[in-house]
Design an enzyme around this catalytic site. Structure first.
Site, PDB file in Angstrom:
ATOM      1  N   GLU A 296     -11.811 -10.272  -5.744  1.00 60.97           N
ATOM      2  CA  GLU A 296     -10.377 -10.245  -5.443  1.00 60.97           C
ATOM      3  C   GLU A 296      -9.918 -11.525  -4.763  1.00 60.97           C
ATOM      4  OE1 GLU A 296      -9.298  -7.039  -2.799  1.00 60.97           O
ATOM      5  OE2 GLU A 296     -11.118  -7.237  -1.639  1.00 60.97           O
TER       6      GLU A 296
ATOM      7  N   CYS B 124     -10.235  -2.457 -10.436  1.00 56.86           N
ATOM      8  CA  CYS B 124      -9.721  -1.353  -9.614  1.00 56.86           C
ATOM      9  C   CYS B 124      -8.349  -1.676  -9.038  1.00 56.86           C
ATOM     10  CB  CYS B 124     -10.703  -0.985  -8.510  1.00 56.86           C
ATOM     11  SG  CYS B 124     -10.972  -2.310  -7.346  1.00 56.86           S
TER      12      CYS B 124
ATOM     13  N   HIS C   1       0.810  -1.215   0.000  1.00 59.38           N
ATOM     14  CA  HIS C   1       0.000   0.000   0.000  1.00 59.38           C
ATOM     15  C   HIS C   1       0.848   1.273   0.000  1.00 59.38           C
ATOM     16  CE1 HIS C   1      -3.325  -2.726   0.740  1.00 59.38           C
ATOM     17  NE2 HIS C   1      -4.019  -1.797   0.137  1.00 59.38           N
TER      18      HIS C   1
ATOM     19  N   ASP D 295      -5.059  -8.257  -4.860  1.00 60.84           N
ATOM     20  CA  ASP D 295      -5.281  -9.432  -4.010  1.00 60.84           C
ATOM     21  C   ASP D 295      -5.574 -10.670  -4.848  1.00 60.84           C
ATOM     22  OD1 ASP D 295      -4.807  -8.646  -1.348  1.00 60.84           O
ATOM     23  OD2 ASP D 295      -6.613  -7.419  -1.410  1.00 60.84           O
TER      24      ASP D 295
HETATM   25  C1  PEP Z   1      -6.974  -5.089  -4.858  1.00 58.48           C
HETATM   26  O1  PEP Z   1      -6.800  -5.997  -4.033  1.00 58.48           O
HETATM   27  O2  PEP Z   1      -6.706  -5.183  -6.075  1.00 58.48           O
HETATM   28  C2  PEP Z   1      -7.525  -3.802  -4.419  1.00 58.48           C
HETATM   29  C3  PEP Z   1      -7.856  -2.868  -5.280  1.00 58.48           C
HETATM   30  O3  PEP Z   1      -7.624  -3.582  -3.075  1.00 58.48           O
HETATM   31  P1  PEP Z   1      -6.385  -3.213  -2.132  1.00 58.48           P
HETATM   32  O4  PEP Z   1      -5.203  -2.971  -3.007  1.00 58.48           O
HETATM   33  O5  PEP Z   1      -6.779  -2.019  -1.333  1.00 58.48           O
HETATM   34  O6  PEP Z   1      -6.269  -4.455  -1.317  1.00 58.48           O
HETATM   35 MG    MG Z   2      -7.686  -5.863  -2.058  1.00 58.49          MG
END
Ligand code: PEP
Ligand code: MG
Length: 539
Positions: free
Chosen positions: A429, A500, A188, A453
């Protein structure tokens, strides 16, 4: 000049001075002491220094943010005077004959665990406070400075690693670039760097030394190199390249207001991802057609207690109103794994990425979930809001969620609170969700594929572990097949499907996504125009 290589996350160049960001954790060791009286005297001195720091912080907070916010420092003082806490420390020093640093840390952890195990959410939240005061005393005992982030000028942040909770507290206007020794390109922190569009290197082969603090440096996110004390010619060259990059970004601005449509007329929506309320400015500046992922858990990070309904409502309302009717997809709380907040009182886990997180917390601690849903529904009266739920693996979960949503809506209606029409979708995901996407599609209005994920779970590769980066193949056939399958199943059921996860911004796949009939790609604000440009060159 020193030079180190790292894995580049954002293809930008930054020039500036280094800010060495010290970790909160100390390199704590347990020592056996001879003289308990002397150790107690060290502890007492550190405790009274901590009390006077807290007095000063209280006064500063009082003038800067008001009494309510300042109260936290008063609470800390009360804790630092708590007899049970002080006796527990004294006993460790006198009976177990351990050093004060160890006695304070161990006592802090014991008390935090007791608070975290209580039923009352207010008391659970005190777990973070008792850890905080213990950290403060230990810091003083070790002669370390406050480890806050307070640079005078924008700086290059150099750290061993950064957690989402640490980055959330940093003043983003003071960050020119990130360079971390650890960290994977899928973490992140990397996502934050992309959303800020600043040069960033992770997994850098550097040993961080305090004397780097304040030295001049160049972060070359194009080549993946970090230079300390650059030679004048190199500095000049990098500044020139930096200007060229800025020029290219300037040129993309002419795509603002244009359609994201291929030459042969196929359209795809390009939305943006965001985490902090302030990111909405970047979303608008880059002309995203909507917000495809509002990572709402960022409202819960870097603080001492849960954000209440009113505070959340104000945050969502601000974003929804700023988007002026454009769609805002708010993802409900996805806490857990690397996104941690002490006040949740979550137990340490062997496998946090596969643990008690996201919707699993919401469905077992419903009060947290209901508060968030109420705030989102209230904000829905001010624009176009959709809600999506993370980490779904079954139809049953969606049915439970929908039952709670119905209760929340009925409650708001009975209170005469206005709400808008809200689409409900899920993140696909987990491999489970992709494989049964035919069944899930009948339950929701849309799918948004979380490729970060989905890739982690499909390839069994921890996205946080930089050692696995060489094995991490974001174009792995298994992941691409699951994406295709999700799109087909969604379309068969008549719902729209988007991406996303970070893969949505991979220009080498844009054409493949358009060919699959993907309806939407949600990317970091700084990638919106690049992807639009790519789409407009297809066909
Ligand atoms: C993902 O897992 O692709 C996602 C968009 O969520 P995050 O990256 O916040 O886990
Ligand atoms: Mg995710």
């Amino acid at each position: 000049m020193e030079q180190y290589t790292g894995k580049s996350v954002v293809q930008e160049i930054a020039v500036g001075s280094i800010y060495v960001f010290a970790k909160k954790e100390s390199s704590l060791t347990k020592r056996t002491i001879e003289d308990a009286d002397q150790e107690m005297a060290r502890f007492d001195a550190a405790r009274s220094e901590a009390m006077s720091q807290l007095d000063q912080l209280y006064q500063e907070a009082l003038t800067q943010v008001g009494e309510e916010e300042a109260m936290i420092f008063d609470t800390h003082k009360v804790m630092l005077e708590d007899l049970d806490y002080l006796e527990a420390i004294e006993e460790k020093i006198r009976t177990d004959k351990v050093n004060a640093e160890y006695a304070v840390t161990a006592t802090g952890e014991e008390f935090a665990a007791i608070f975290a195990g209580m039923d009352d959410e207010y008391m659970q939240a005190r777990a973070a406070d008792v850890k905080d005061i213990s950290d403060r005393v230990v810091r003083i005992l070790e002669g370390r400075q406050d480890d806050g982030f307070h640079p005078e000028e924008p700086v290059i942040v150099l750290a061993e690693d950064l957690t989402p909770a640490e980055t959330i507290q940093m003043d983003k206007s003071k960050i020119l670039a990130f360079v971390t020794q650890k960290g994977s390109a899928n973490s992140h922190t990397a996502i934050l760097a992309r959303s800020l569009n600043i040069a960033s290197l992770v997994n850098t082969d550097i040993e961080i030394k305090p004397e780097y603090h304040g030295r001049q440096a160049v972060v070359d996110g194009v080549e993946g190199v970090f230079y300390i004390d650059p030679e004048p010619e190199l500095l000049q060259q990098k500044e020139k390249e930096q200007k060229e990059l800025a020029g290219r970004e300037e040129a993309l601005k002419q795509l603002v207001g244009m359609l994201s449509e291929t030459k042969d007329g196929r359209k795809i929506k390009i939305y943006a991802n965001m985490g902090n309320v302030e990111d909405v400015a970047q979303v608008l500046k880059n002309d995203a057609e909507g917000i495809g992922l509002f990572r709402s858990e960022f409202l819960y990070l870097g603080r001492e207690d849960f954000p209440g309904e009113e505070e959340q409502f104000e945050a969502y309302k601000e974003v929804v109103s700023a988007m002026k009717g454009k769609k805002v997809i708010i993802r409900t709380l996805d806490i857990g794994a690397d996104k941690k907040a002490d006040y949740f009182g979550l137990d340490p886990e062997e496998n946090p990425a596969m643990g008690y997180r996201a919707i699993r917390i919401c469905l077992t601690r419903e009060e947290i979930f209901r508060t968030q849903l109420r705030a989102i529904y209230r904000a829905s009266a001010f624009g176009t809001v959709s809600i999506m739920f993370p980490m779904i693996i079954s139809v049953n979960e969606i049915r439970k969620i929908k039952a709670i949503v119905e209760q929340v809506k009925a409650e708001l209606a009975s209170e005469n609170i206005a709400t808008g029409e809200v689409e409900l979708g899920i993140m696909v995901e987990t491999p489970a969700a992709a494989v049964i996407s035919d069944q899930l599609a009948g339950e929701v209005d849309f799918f948004s594929i979380g490729t970060n994920d989905l890739t982690q779970y499909t390839l069994a590769i921890d996205r946080q572990n930089q050692k696995l980066d060489p094995f991490y193949d974001s174009h792995h056939e298994a992941v691409l097949r699951l994406i295709r399958m999700t799109v087909e199943n969604g379309h068969k059921a008549g719902i729209w499907v988007g991406i996303c996860g970070e893969l949505g911004a991979d220009e080498t796949l844009t054409e493949a996504f358009v060919d699959m009939g993907m309806d939407e790609l949600s990317v970091s604000p700084s990638s919106v125009l690049k992807i639009r440009d790519r789409v407009r060159n297809i066909g």
